[in-house]
Motif scaffolding. Sequence first.
Motif, PDB file in Angstrom:
ATOM      1  N   ALA A 229       0.827  -1.207   0.000  1.00 56.38           N
ATOM      2  CA  ALA A 229       0.000   0.000   0.000  1.00 56.38           C
ATOM      3  C   ALA A 229       0.863   1.259   0.000  1.00 56.38           C
ATOM      4  CB  ALA A 229      -0.921  -0.011   1.223  1.00 56.38           C
ATOM      5  N   LEU A 230       1.980   1.224   0.713  1.00 51.65           N
ATOM      6  CA  LEU A 230       2.909   2.357   0.704  1.00 51.65           C
ATOM      7  C   LEU A 230       3.504   2.574  -0.689  1.00 51.65           C
ATOM      8  CD1 LEU A 230       5.145   2.262   3.916  1.00 51.65           C
ATOM      9  CD2 LEU A 230       3.814   4.202   3.066  1.00 51.65           C
ATOM     10  N   GLU A 231       3.899   1.470  -1.305  1.00 47.27           N
ATOM     11  CA  GLU A 231       4.536   1.549  -2.620  1.00 47.27           C
ATOM     12  C   GLU A 231       3.613   2.168  -3.662  1.00 47.27           C
ATOM     13  OE1 GLU A 231       6.442  -1.494  -5.984  1.00 47.27           O
ATOM     14  OE2 GLU A 231       5.905  -2.213  -3.983  1.00 47.27           O
ATOM     15  N   HIS A 232       2.299   1.893  -3.522  1.00 46.36           N
ATOM     16  CA  HIS A 232       1.331   2.399  -4.499  1.00 46.36           C
ATOM     17  C   HIS A 232       0.605   3.657  -4.005  1.00 46.36           C
ATOM     18  CE1 HIS A 232       1.945  -1.787  -5.856  1.00 46.36           C
ATOM     19  NE2 HIS A 232       1.717  -1.285  -7.050  1.00 46.36           N
ATOM     20  N   ASP A 233       1.162   4.303  -2.974  1.00 43.80           N
ATOM     21  CA  ASP A 233       0.618   5.558  -2.445  1.00 43.80           C
ATOM     22  C   ASP A 233      -0.820   5.432  -1.963  1.00 43.80           C
ATOM     23  OD1 ASP A 233       2.989   6.991  -2.979  1.00 43.80           O
ATOM     24  OD2 ASP A 233       2.406   7.256  -5.082  1.00 43.80           O
ATOM     25  N   VAL A 234      -1.183   4.242  -1.498  1.00 45.49           N
ATOM     26  CA  VAL A 234      -2.504   4.042  -0.911  1.00 45.49           C
ATOM     27  C   VAL A 234      -2.530   4.574   0.512  1.00 45.49           C
ATOM     28  CG1 VAL A 234      -4.196   2.301  -0.173  1.00 45.49           C
ATOM     29  CG2 VAL A 234      -3.018   2.053  -2.371  1.00 45.49           C
ATOM     30  N   LEU A 235      -1.419   4.386   1.239  1.00 44.17           N
ATOM     31  CA  LEU A 235      -1.303   4.848   2.620  1.00 44.17           C
ATOM     32  C   LEU A 235      -0.147   5.832   2.733  1.00 44.17           C
ATOM     33  CD1 LEU A 235      -1.565   1.462   4.593  1.00 44.17           C
ATOM     34  CD2 LEU A 235      -3.396   3.143   4.251  1.00 44.17           C
ATOM     35  N   SER A 236      -0.291   6.780   3.651  1.00 44.74           N
ATOM     36  CA  SER A 236       0.828   7.648   3.990  1.00 44.74           C
ATOM     37  C   SER A 236       1.765   6.894   4.925  1.00 44.74           C
ATOM     38  CB  SER A 236       0.321   8.917   4.683  1.00 44.74           C
ATOM     39  OG  SER A 236      -0.198   8.600   5.972  1.00 44.74           O
ATOM     40  N   ASP A 238       2.613   7.681   7.944  1.00 47.75           N
ATOM     41  CA  ASP A 238       2.004   7.616   9.281  1.00 47.75           C
ATOM     42  C   ASP A 238       0.922   6.550   9.336  1.00 47.75           C
ATOM     43  OD1 ASP A 238       3.615   9.557  10.360  1.00 47.75           O
ATOM     44  OD2 ASP A 238       2.204  11.202  10.005  1.00 47.75           O
ATOM     45  N   GLU A 239       0.075   6.506   8.307  1.00 47.96           N
ATOM     46  CA  GLU A 239      -1.004   5.511   8.289  1.00 47.96           C
ATOM     47  C   GLU A 239      -0.443   4.094   8.283  1.00 47.96           C
ATOM     48  OE1 GLU A 239      -4.539   7.901   5.900  1.00 47.96           O
ATOM     49  OE2 GLU A 239      -2.914   6.955   4.777  1.00 47.96           O
ATOM     50  N   ALA A 240       0.619   3.893   7.519  1.00 46.74           N
ATOM     51  CA  ALA A 240       1.248   2.575   7.470  1.00 46.74           C
ATOM     52  C   ALA A 240       1.778   2.180   8.846  1.00 46.74           C
ATOM     53  CB  ALA A 240       2.372   2.569   6.438  1.00 46.74           C
ATOM     54  N   ARG A 241       2.385   3.133   9.552  1.00 37.37           N
ATOM     55  CA  ARG A 241       2.920   2.841  10.885  1.00 37.37           C
ATOM     56  C   ARG A 241       1.801   2.531  11.875  1.00 37.37           C
ATOM     57  NH1 ARG A 241       6.812   6.798   9.474  1.00 37.37           N
ATOM     58  NH2 ARG A 241       5.537   8.474  10.332  1.00 37.37           N
ATOM     59  N   TRP A 242       0.669   3.261  11.787  1.00 33.07           N
ATOM     60  CA  TRP A 242      -0.442   2.999  12.710  1.00 33.07           C
ATOM     61  C   TRP A 242      -0.950   1.564  12.563  1.00 33.07           C
ATOM     62  CZ3 TRP A 242      -3.027   8.087  10.734  1.00 33.07           C
ATOM     63  CH2 TRP A 242      -2.389   9.176  11.304  1.00 33.07           C
ATOM     64  N   ILE A 243      -1.088   1.114  11.317  1.00 36.59           N
ATOM     65  CA  ILE A 243      -1.589  -0.244  11.089  1.00 36.59           C
ATOM     66  C   ILE A 243      -0.551  -1.277  11.516  1.00 36.59           C
ATOM     67  CG2 ILE A 243      -2.308  -1.907   9.331  1.00 36.59           C
ATOM     68  CD1 ILE A 243      -3.554   0.391   7.780  1.00 36.59           C
ATOM     69  N   ALA A 244       0.699  -1.086  11.082  1.00 38.74           N
ATOM     70  CA  ALA A 244       1.751  -2.051  11.393  1.00 38.74           C
ATOM     71  C   ALA A 244       1.976  -2.176  12.899  1.00 38.74           C
ATOM     72  CB  ALA A 244       3.051  -1.648  10.698  1.00 38.74           C
ATOM     73  N   GLU A 245       1.867  -1.074  13.619  1.00 33.52           N
ATOM     74  CA  GLU A 245       2.091  -1.088  15.065  1.00 33.52           C
ATOM     75  C   GLU A 245       0.950  -1.771  15.800  1.00 33.52           C
ATOM     76  OE1 GLU A 245       3.892  -0.265  18.807  1.00 33.52           O
ATOM     77  OE2 GLU A 245       4.624  -0.403  16.744  1.00 33.52           O
ATOM     78  N   HIS A 246      -0.277  -1.577  15.302  1.00 36.34           N
ATOM     79  CA  HIS A 246      -1.449  -2.097  16.022  1.00 36.34           C
ATOM     80  C   HIS A 246      -1.638  -3.597  15.809  1.00 36.34           C
ATOM     81  CE1 HIS A 246      -5.330  -2.030  18.012  1.00 36.34           C
ATOM     82  NE2 HIS A 246      -5.866  -2.626  16.959  1.00 36.34           N
ATOM     83  N   ALA A 281     -10.316  -0.354   0.839  1.00 37.54           N
ATOM     84  CA  ALA A 281     -10.779   0.116  -0.474  1.00 37.54           C
ATOM     85  C   ALA A 281      -9.795  -0.296  -1.565  1.00 37.54           C
ATOM     86  CB  ALA A 281     -10.936   1.645  -0.459  1.00 37.54           C
ATOM     87  N   SER A 282      -8.517  -0.243  -1.246  1.00 43.24           N
ATOM     88  CA  SER A 282      -7.497  -0.657  -2.214  1.00 43.24           C
ATOM     89  C   SER A 282      -7.587  -2.151  -2.508  1.00 43.24           C
ATOM     90  CB  SER A 282      -6.100  -0.337  -1.661  1.00 43.24           C
ATOM     91  OG  SER A 282      -5.102  -0.873  -2.478  1.00 43.24           O
ATOM     92  N   LEU A 283      -7.820  -2.977  -1.467  1.00 44.53           N
ATOM     93  CA  LEU A 283      -7.941  -4.421  -1.672  1.00 44.53           C
ATOM     94  C   LEU A 283      -9.158  -4.749  -2.536  1.00 44.53           C
ATOM     95  CD1 LEU A 283      -7.085  -5.739   1.899  1.00 44.53           C
ATOM     96  CD2 LEU A 283      -5.655  -5.838  -0.148  1.00 44.53           C
ATOM     97  N   HIS A 284     -10.266  -4.053  -2.287  1.00 41.84           N
ATOM     98  CA  HIS A 284     -11.460  -4.255  -3.108  1.00 41.84           C
ATOM     99  C   HIS A 284     -11.180  -3.918  -4.564  1.00 41.84           C
ATOM    100  CE1 HIS A 284     -14.644  -5.495  -0.412  1.00 41.84           C
ATOM    101  NE2 HIS A 284     -14.255  -4.579   0.481  1.00 41.84           N
ATOM    102  N   ALA A 285     -10.473  -2.804  -4.780  1.00 39.41           N
ATOM    103  CA  ALA A 285     -10.177  -2.376  -6.156  1.00 39.41           C
ATOM    104  C   ALA A 285      -9.279  -3.402  -6.850  1.00 39.41           C
ATOM    105  CB  ALA A 285      -9.502  -1.007  -6.136  1.00 39.41           C
ATOM    106  N   THR A 286      -8.310  -3.951  -6.107  1.00 44.17           N
ATOM    107  CA  THR A 286      -7.415  -4.959  -6.677  1.00 44.17           C
ATOM    108  C   THR A 286      -8.171  -6.216  -7.041  1.00 44.17           C
ATOM    109  OG1 THR A 286      -5.573  -4.120  -5.363  1.00 44.17           O
ATOM    110  CG2 THR A 286      -5.358  -6.348  -6.260  1.00 44.17           C
ATOM    111  N   ALA A 287      -9.049  -6.659  -6.139  1.00 43.67           N
ATOM    112  CA  ALA A 287      -9.828  -7.859  -6.409  1.00 43.67           C
ATOM    113  C   ALA A 287     -10.771  -7.662  -7.573  1.00 43.67           C
ATOM    114  CB  ALA A 287     -10.595  -8.276  -5.154  1.00 43.67           C
TER     115      ALA A 287
END
Length: 287
Positions: A229-236, A238-246, A281-287
């Motif tokens: 998601a980071l690579e494709h600019d789906v998440l910032s 900070d957003e990536a860190r919030w998910i990865a940390e939680h 939303a990104s996963l839905h679009a990919t699928a």
Amino acid sequence: MNVTPAGGIFGRLDDEWAALCADTDVRASVYEWLMADHLAYDVAAATASWVRTLGPEQLLAALRPAGSATSDELADAVLRVLLQRAAGCGRSATLAARIVVQAMLPAAVRITRSQVRPVGGRTHDDVGHIVIAALYETARSGRIHHRRGRPAANVALDTLRRVCQELAADHEELGQALTDASEQLVLVPDSARLTTVRLAAASNGLHAAGDDEEITTARLQVLELVLDALEHDVLSADEARWIAEHYRTGAPRDSDAARAAGVSAAAVRQRRSRAVSRLTASLHATA
């Protein structure tokens, strides 16, 4: 040996598999595939069979190896060519996808069990139908055989994504479903893949470079999702860190994370929920 529960969708698939193994046309197709892909003699050696007698049973045995490095390499090679054939058209592609489904039934059973809730959820057979449909769609997608790493792990992960999208009640639950369900897959990541993901996560601030925490399959898959998601600019960042940390073992409580960030716990949950929503939303679009 039957590795799936008796009855229900998995029992019917095993019964259907027995009929496929007895079909002379199916046996001829499998033999021709293995000869054309230069895998016949390796499969025969791995399964202690005569080349001329190779059929679906031997192909399945090669796809479910005992665990040696050589047998694992053969399983990867066989699965890749099957996925490539499954991405085509006609009866041959359908048969190849069906064999992939049979090979991945143990993982499908684990995904199903992980998604059945004791109260207020779908039945085991309902979830099983969803998992098998997702597994078949993944096999036919034409995506997996282009990826690096173990193809079986990639098939399981893509199947899990599709199932979570179908079953998640809301965006926040999707992230937990990815973590909980992937823990049930019991797929051991290879060291190269683990090292690559660990270094990429560390460079993006998602995983401490010197962190000795064991990266489980569940943690690895969450990190891969977030990195993609980071690579494709789906998440910032900070957003990536919030998910990865939680979504990891031993994650801090929202109150502790809020105190460290100087905000309220509600603000932490809201930020994370928005980030997971974007990822969903990104996963839905990919699928």
